[in-house]
Design an enzyme around this catalytic site. Structure first.
Site, PDB file in Angstrom:
ATOM      1  N   HIS A  31       0.798  -1.199   0.014  1.00 13.36           N
ATOM      2  CA  HIS A  31       0.021   0.003  -0.025  1.00 13.36           C
ATOM      3  C   HIS A  31       0.878   1.260   0.188  1.00 13.36           C
ATOM      4  O   HIS A  31       1.781   1.150   0.672  1.00 13.36           O
ATOM      5  CB  HIS A  31      -0.893  -0.029   1.228  1.00 13.36           C
ATOM      6  CG  HIS A  31      -2.012   1.250   1.163  1.00 13.36           C
ATOM      7  ND1 HIS A  31      -3.144   0.812   0.488  1.00 13.36           N
ATOM      8  CD2 HIS A  31      -2.040   2.376   1.772  1.00 13.36           C
ATOM      9  CE1 HIS A  31      -3.836   2.235   0.415  1.00 13.36           C
ATOM     10  NE2 HIS A  31      -3.142   2.847   1.140  1.00 13.36           N
ATOM     11  N   LYS A  46      -8.036  -1.146   6.467  1.00 12.97           N
ATOM     12  CA  LYS A  46      -8.313  -1.527   5.211  1.00 12.97           C
ATOM     13  C   LYS A  46      -7.516  -3.026   4.918  1.00 12.97           C
ATOM     14  O   LYS A  46      -7.991  -3.790   4.618  1.00 12.97           O
ATOM     15  CB  LYS A  46      -8.145  -0.848   4.048  1.00 12.97           C
ATOM     16  CG  LYS A  46      -9.005   0.511   3.961  1.00 12.97           C
ATOM     17  CD  LYS A  46      -9.000   1.231   2.457  1.00 12.97           C
ATOM     18  CE  LYS A  46      -7.884   1.884   2.300  1.00 12.97           C
ATOM     19  NZ  LYS A  46      -8.108   3.396   2.923  1.00 12.97           N
ATOM     20  N   SER A  59      -6.751   4.717   8.658  1.00 15.27           N
ATOM     21  CA  SER A  59      -7.175   4.434   7.432  1.00 15.27           C
ATOM     22  C   SER A  59      -6.659   3.322   6.725  1.00 15.27           C
ATOM     23  O   SER A  59      -7.420   2.287   6.368  1.00 15.27           O
ATOM     24  CB  SER A  59      -7.308   5.871   6.664  1.00 15.27           C
ATOM     25  OG  SER A  59      -7.779   5.613   5.349  1.00 15.27           O
ATOM     26  N   ASP A 110     -14.042   3.223   7.563  1.00 15.92           N
ATOM     27  CA  ASP A 110     -13.051   3.906   6.756  1.00 15.92           C
ATOM     28  C   ASP A 110     -13.543   4.517   5.530  1.00 15.92           C
ATOM     29  O   ASP A 110     -13.246   5.891   5.171  1.00 15.92           O
ATOM     30  CB  ASP A 110     -11.732   3.251   6.363  1.00 15.92           C
ATOM     31  CG  ASP A 110     -10.774   3.722   5.501  1.00 15.92           C
ATOM     32  OD1 ASP A 110     -10.280   4.920   6.025  1.00 15.92           O
ATOM     33  OD2 ASP A 110     -10.556   3.360   4.399  1.00 15.92           O
ATOM     34  N   ARG A 135     -13.081  13.101   5.257  1.00 18.68           N
ATOM     35  CA  ARG A 135     -11.735  13.731   5.628  1.00 18.68           C
ATOM     36  C   ARG A 135     -11.624  14.447   4.139  1.00 18.68           C
ATOM     37  O   ARG A 135     -10.845  15.672   4.438  1.00 18.68           O
ATOM     38  CB  ARG A 135     -10.792  12.820   5.872  1.00 18.68           C
ATOM     39  CG  ARG A 135     -10.860  12.229   7.320  1.00 18.68           C
ATOM     40  CD  ARG A 135     -10.058  11.063   7.438  1.00 18.68           C
ATOM     41  NE  ARG A 135      -8.720  11.605   7.159  1.00 18.68           N
ATOM     42  CZ  ARG A 135      -7.726  10.359   6.840  1.00 18.68           C
ATOM     43  NH1 ARG A 135      -7.974   9.360   6.468  1.00 18.68           N
ATOM     44  NH2 ARG A 135      -6.561  10.675   6.461  1.00 18.68           N
TER      45      ARG A 135
END
Ligand code: URA
Length: 436
Positions: free
Chosen positions: A82, A187, A183, A161, A168
């Site tokens: 990620h 996930k 966040s 999230d 956000r």
């Protein structure tokens, strides 16, 4: 408990208990706490911060808002990567085929563009027919058949999230280390993976502009993953200029195909091989990082990664013909160069502003409901340290509508700092490794 009291507590620098955070996350996810109260709480967190114990509670509350995938029926190790987001950051679409071709399973659940940064899902949707909205059953089938799957966050995965992230984005509360950590990790931990490689960007095009903030974010994410029993490593990588030569959607997919075919720009190739090597190593596919690098190179040179990408595209309903013929991707109608206003050396770029220029042309969202023009894009001709002559193109804009062209041209021209001498040392692309 009342949301208003918890907002006041955070506003006044108080520390939340686990129960208080559970109350906020669960109440917001189920529609019992309205947007305006959650937005006020997020802004209080943005200003006052959250400590490590609050962060652990927030991550777990967001993770538990949905289901954790059980991938036990798919054999082998499951590994993902990620990135915290940047401009031209397209490595996911290179790594997933390399690592799946090399024998690991990559269950990748990605996001859409956020602020000035691009999103993997939006890029994938430039491939005609590609479906990022598979059901979990379909996702399992695709993973079983080809070892990689690329989908968006479903209603089942960390729904808290999904809702908080959108809020956000609209309330300027994205760039906060604790909120980003919760966040991303909520996930990723829901994917049912064994190991995770994090690419934490630093510099003018990243959410974290200062390296020390990126390092702190990386440490928190590694700590959170390890606490949950995962193997996690974070690479701090440069985002002071776009990654590769392309930013957009179709053009980034075409650049990924170049890399999978053994070409592509040096920085993108270097980072893709390094991240793949870490995935192979953490996924116990190779005994060392060097072996991981060799395996990644072999997956490219033998054409296996390219074939894997084709297979994955066809399984998700896309036209795999784009791999042999990238012209089948949406193409912009017109293009124009942005000339350099002076001669000299590129000493810096305002990379965030380059991302904003792309969004201005329709290649990003101002509001979450906005649609994306997949054909528009930017092609960068100069990197930091390069010599440029007056009038020579800094970048080429590929556009469909002239409405915002002048604005994009102005933003791009103003994003390059040009000096008489090249600034000394070139910063490495990979700055540090955290958690190795
Ligand atoms: N990427 C995410 O998934 N979440 C953030 O908060 C920022 C980047």
């Amino acid at each position: 408990m009342r949301a208003v009291d918890l907002i006041r507590k955070k506003r006044d620098s108080g520390e939340h208990s686990r129960e208080e955070i559970d109350f906020l996350v669960s109440g917001y996810t189920h529609g019992e706490i309205p947007d305006y109260q959650m937005a006020a709480w997020l802004m209080a967190v943005w200003i006052r911060g959250i400590n490590r114990s609050e962060l652990a509670s927030l991550t777990e509350a967001m993770l538990c808002s949905g289901q954790v995938l059980n991938l036990a029926r798919i054999p082998g190790r499951k590994v993902d990567k990620h990135s915290t987001g940047g401009v031209g950051d397209k490595t996911s679409l290179i790594l997933a085929p390399i690592v799946a071709a090399g024998g690991l399973t990559v269950p990748m659940i990605s996001g859409r563009g956020l602020g000035h940064t691009g999103g993997t899902l939006d890029k994938l949707e430039s491939i005609p027919g590609f479906n990022v909205n598979l059901s979990l059953e379909e996702f399992f089938r695709v993973l079983h058949e080809c070892g990689m799957g690329l989908i968006g966050q479903t209603a089942e995965i960390a729904p808290a999230d999904k809702k908080i992230y959108a809020l956000r984005d609209a309330t300027s509360t994205v760039e906060n280390i604790g909120l980003i950590c919760a966040s991303i990790m909520s996930k990723k931990l829901a994917e049912g993976i064994d190991a995770l490689v994090l690419d934490v960007k630093t510099g003018s095009g990243a959410f974290m502009k200062r390296e020390e903030d990126s390092v702190l974010l990386a440490e928190l994410m590694v700590e959170t993953g390890v606490r949950m029993g995962k193997k996690v490593v974070a690479l701090i990588t440069d985002m002071n200029q776009p990654l590769g030569r392309m930013a957009g959607h179709s053009n980034e997919i075409a650049e990924c195909i170049d890399v999978l075919g053994g070409g592509g720009p040096a920085d993108l190739v270097e980072l893709s091989l390094e991240l793949s090597a870490w995935m192979f190593f953490l996924g116990d596919r190779t005994k060392s990082l060097d072996d991981g690098r060799l395996l990644a190179e072999a997956m490219i040179s033998t054409g296996q990664a390219r074939e894997k990408f084709k297979h994955a595209i066809s399984l998700q309903g896309g036209n795999e013909g784009i791999v042999d013929n990238p012209q089948l991707l949406p193409q912009a109608r017109s293009h124009v160069d942005v000339p350099s206003p002076s001669a000299g050396f590129i000493t810096a770029t305002n990379c965030e502003q380059l991302g904003t220029a792309l969004a201005t042309l329709g290649g990003g969202r101002e509001k979450k409901e906005d649609s994306i023009d997949h054909a528009v894009g930017l092609e960068f001709h100069k990197r930091i340290g390069d010599r440029v002559e007056k009038g020579e193109p800094l970048a080429t804009i590929h556009y469909n509508s002239g409405a915002k062209l002048a604005e994009a041209q102005r933003l791009i021209a103003a994003s390059y700092e040009i000096g008489e001498v090249a600034s000394g040392e070139r910063l490495p692309l990979i700055r540090r490794i955290i958690g190795a």
